[in-house]
Scaffold this motif. Sequence first.
Motif, PDB file in Angstrom:
ATOM      1  N   ASP A 124      53.600  95.103 112.611  1.00 42.15           N
ATOM      2  CA  ASP A 124      54.506  95.607 111.569  1.00 42.15           C
ATOM      3  C   ASP A 124      54.796  94.534 110.524  1.00 42.15           C
ATOM      4  O   ASP A 124      54.855  94.818 109.324  1.00 42.15           O
ATOM      5  CB  ASP A 124      55.818  96.081 112.195  1.00 42.15           C
ATOM      6  N   VAL A 125      54.974  93.286 110.985  1.00 39.28           N
ATOM      7  CA  VAL A 125      55.225  92.178 110.051  1.00 39.28           C
ATOM      8  C   VAL A 125      54.010  91.963 109.156  1.00 39.28           C
ATOM      9  O   VAL A 125      54.143  91.828 107.926  1.00 39.28           O
ATOM     10  CB  VAL A 125      55.560  90.882 110.816  1.00 39.28           C
ATOM     11  N   LEU A 126      52.826  91.916 109.740  1.00 41.50           N
ATOM     12  CA  LEU A 126      51.608  91.723 108.958  1.00 41.50           C
ATOM     13  C   LEU A 126      51.440  92.845 107.935  1.00 41.50           C
ATOM     14  O   LEU A 126      51.126  92.598 106.766  1.00 41.50           O
ATOM     15  CB  LEU A 126      50.390  91.673 109.880  1.00 41.50           C
ATOM     16  N   THR A 127      51.680  94.065 108.376  1.00 42.66           N
ATOM     17  CA  THR A 127      51.558  95.222 107.486  1.00 42.66           C
ATOM     18  C   THR A 127      52.566  95.145 106.349  1.00 42.66           C
ATOM     19  O   THR A 127      52.222  95.369 105.176  1.00 42.66           O
ATOM     20  CB  THR A 127      51.771  96.529 108.267  1.00 42.66           C
ATOM     21  N   GLN A 128      53.812  94.846 106.682  1.00 43.16           N
ATOM     22  CA  GLN A 128      54.856  94.764 105.664  1.00 43.16           C
ATOM     23  C   GLN A 128      54.525  93.722 104.608  1.00 43.16           C
ATOM     24  O   GLN A 128      54.663  93.970 103.397  1.00 43.16           O
ATOM     25  CB  GLN A 128      56.198  94.433 106.313  1.00 43.16           C
ATOM     26  N   GLU A 129      54.070  92.568 105.050  1.00 40.10           N
ATOM     27  CA  GLU A 129      53.757  91.496 104.107  1.00 40.10           C
ATOM     28  C   GLU A 129      52.594  91.886 103.186  1.00 40.10           C
ATOM     29  O   GLU A 129      52.613  91.579 101.992  1.00 40.10           O
ATOM     30  CB  GLU A 129      53.421  90.210 104.867  1.00 40.10           C
ATOM     31  N   ILE A 130      51.594  92.567 103.736  1.00 40.05           N
ATOM     32  CA  ILE A 130      50.457  93.000 102.910  1.00 40.05           C
ATOM     33  C   ILE A 130      50.879  94.116 101.964  1.00 40.05           C
ATOM     34  O   ILE A 130      50.529  94.112 100.768  1.00 40.05           O
ATOM     35  CB  ILE A 130      49.288  93.471 103.798  1.00 40.05           C
ATOM     36  N   GLN A 131      51.637  95.080 102.470  1.00 40.81           N
ATOM     37  CA  GLN A 131      52.065  96.209 101.636  1.00 40.81           C
ATOM     38  C   GLN A 131      52.967  95.767 100.492  1.00 40.81           C
ATOM     39  O   GLN A 131      52.907  96.343  99.390  1.00 40.81           O
ATOM     40  CB  GLN A 131      52.771  97.259 102.488  1.00 40.81           C
ATOM     41  N   ASP A 138      51.642  82.258 103.206  1.00 40.46           N
ATOM     42  CA  ASP A 138      50.850  81.093 102.815  1.00 40.46           C
ATOM     43  C   ASP A 138      49.555  81.501 102.094  1.00 40.46           C
ATOM     44  O   ASP A 138      48.995  80.715 101.333  1.00 40.46           O
ATOM     45  CB  ASP A 138      50.478  80.253 104.047  1.00 40.46           C
ATOM     46  N   MET A 139      49.098  82.725 102.341  1.00 37.84           N
ATOM     47  CA  MET A 139      47.870  83.218 101.706  1.00 37.84           C
ATOM     48  C   MET A 139      48.145  84.078 100.480  1.00 37.84           C
ATOM     49  O   MET A 139      47.213  84.625  99.892  1.00 37.84           O
ATOM     50  CB  MET A 139      47.052  84.044 102.702  1.00 37.84           C
ATOM     51  N   ARG A 140      49.390  84.208 100.092  1.00 37.47           N
ATOM     52  CA  ARG A 140      49.764  85.144  99.033  1.00 37.47           C
ATOM     53  C   ARG A 140      48.935  84.944  97.760  1.00 37.47           C
ATOM     54  O   ARG A 140      48.428  85.907  97.175  1.00 37.47           O
ATOM     55  CB  ARG A 140      51.256  85.002  98.715  1.00 37.47           C
ATOM     56  N   HIS A 141      48.784  83.695  97.337  1.00 40.86           N
ATOM     57  CA  HIS A 141      48.045  83.423  96.103  1.00 40.86           C
ATOM     58  C   HIS A 141      46.598  83.907  96.228  1.00 40.86           C
ATOM     59  O   HIS A 141      46.067  84.549  95.318  1.00 40.86           O
ATOM     60  CB  HIS A 141      48.084  81.931  95.779  1.00 40.86           C
ATOM     61  N   GLU A 142      45.974  83.619  97.370  1.00 41.32           N
ATOM     62  CA  GLU A 142      44.588  84.051  97.590  1.00 41.32           C
ATOM     63  C   GLU A 142      44.492  85.570  97.661  1.00 41.32           C
ATOM     64  O   GLU A 142      43.561  86.171  97.115  1.00 41.32           O
ATOM     65  CB  GLU A 142      44.056  83.455  98.894  1.00 41.32           C
ATOM     66  N   LEU A 143      45.426  86.197  98.350  1.00 41.80           N
ATOM     67  CA  LEU A 143      45.403  87.641  98.512  1.00 41.80           C
ATOM     68  C   LEU A 143      45.511  88.365  97.174  1.00 41.80           C
ATOM     69  O   LEU A 143      44.868  89.389  96.948  1.00 41.80           O
ATOM     70  CB  LEU A 143      46.529  88.090  99.447  1.00 41.80           C
ATOM     71  N   LEU A 144      46.313  87.820  96.284  1.00 40.09           N
ATOM     72  CA  LEU A 144      46.506  88.448  94.977  1.00 40.09           C
ATOM     73  C   LEU A 144      45.344  88.185  94.015  1.00 40.09           C
ATOM     74  O   LEU A 144      45.351  88.684  92.891  1.00 40.09           O
ATOM     75  CB  LEU A 144      47.824  87.969  94.354  1.00 40.09           C
ATOM     76  N   LEU A 177      52.711  93.323  98.707  1.00 41.94           N
ATOM     77  CA  LEU A 177      51.905  92.804  97.600  1.00 41.94           C
ATOM     78  C   LEU A 177      51.538  93.910  96.616  1.00 41.94           C
ATOM     79  O   LEU A 177      51.252  93.643  95.449  1.00 41.94           O
ATOM     80  CB  LEU A 177      50.623  92.158  98.132  1.00 41.94           C
ATOM     81  N   LYS A 178      51.519  95.158  97.109  1.00 39.11           N
ATOM     82  CA  LYS A 178      51.136  96.317  96.297  1.00 39.11           C
ATOM     83  C   LYS A 178      49.823  96.055  95.560  1.00 39.11           C
ATOM     84  O   LYS A 178      49.700  96.247  94.353  1.00 39.11           O
ATOM     85  CB  LYS A 178      52.249  96.662  95.292  1.00 39.11           C
ATOM     86  N   TYR A 179      48.853  95.623  96.323  1.00 41.78           N
ATOM     87  CA  TYR A 179      47.606  95.145  95.714  1.00 41.78           C
ATOM     88  C   TYR A 179      46.364  95.854  96.247  1.00 41.78           C
ATOM     89  O   TYR A 179      45.527  96.301  95.468  1.00 41.78           O
ATOM     90  CB  TYR A 179      47.490  93.636  95.952  1.00 41.78           C
TER      91      TYR A 179
END
Length: 286
Positions: A243-250, A217-223, A252-254
């Motif tokens: 692990d889920v939080l890490t995977q989702e952030i990683q 849900d935060m993807r747009h903001e995170l990028l 993004l490759k951002y």
Amino acid sequence: MIRIYADSTNDLSCELIEKYNITIVPLYIRMGDRTVRDGPEFDPEAMYAWASAHKTTPQTASFSPGDAQEALAPAVEAGDDVLFFGISTDLSSSCASFKVAAANLDYSDHVFVVDSRTLCNGIALLIIKAAEMAREGKMTAAEIWLEIEKLIPLVRCTFVVDTLTYLYRGGRCSAVSAIAASALGIKPKIIVSGGKMSVGTKYRGKAEIVARKYVKDMRHELLRADKERVFICNSGVSQSVLDVLTQEIQELKYFNEIIYTRAGGIISSHCGPGTFAVIFLAQPEN
């Protein structure tokens, strides 16, 4: 020389406190007739066990001006300027206590207090930025303070709680909201903005599923965030959730750096077990 001070609610690890040479002034946690100082050595799990056994939660309190004066003494003796970072003044009086201490020492002209208008790693983001500026040696404490003030509205601090019981006991939500959330299995997203907390998306389901949806849900903001770093903080969640939080952030490759922290005593006392957060700085608009 510019010294960085902060209250203990930023939840920086011992390693980061040492790396950035931060002086921490701890707040207090009262459990029954026992009062302890907040800090990296505080054991939130033991606090949760005490809260469960006594069917209550700890009381928390700011440090006194006297505590702040004691902490400030070395800076005063050295004639150094000081930047102090505190939790939002809507949530605690630590900023006020530090200002009183500086005035009592007749040192206010050398002390710059930052009301972060946020909490936890939202404060940590600002502290690290200030420490990096101070290390460059190109700005005065007053100039750094002005730059940090510009960053405060860019802090994006949200967290998802597993239970509203702790926020309710701490006076941060109503009994009706806490009961309703518990009955419906709701895990609300709490948004910290302008120094105050409000409820955002209300998630349901297993913690891993909620964690994945929360980050997506935060993807747009995170990028569109500051690429330097993002914090993942928790108050006691399973490795699978991390692990889920890490995977989702990683994926993004951002971000250049992901920093993991464990919520300390003050934050844990108010948010309760099973809480997790992703905290970052937005980019300033052109």
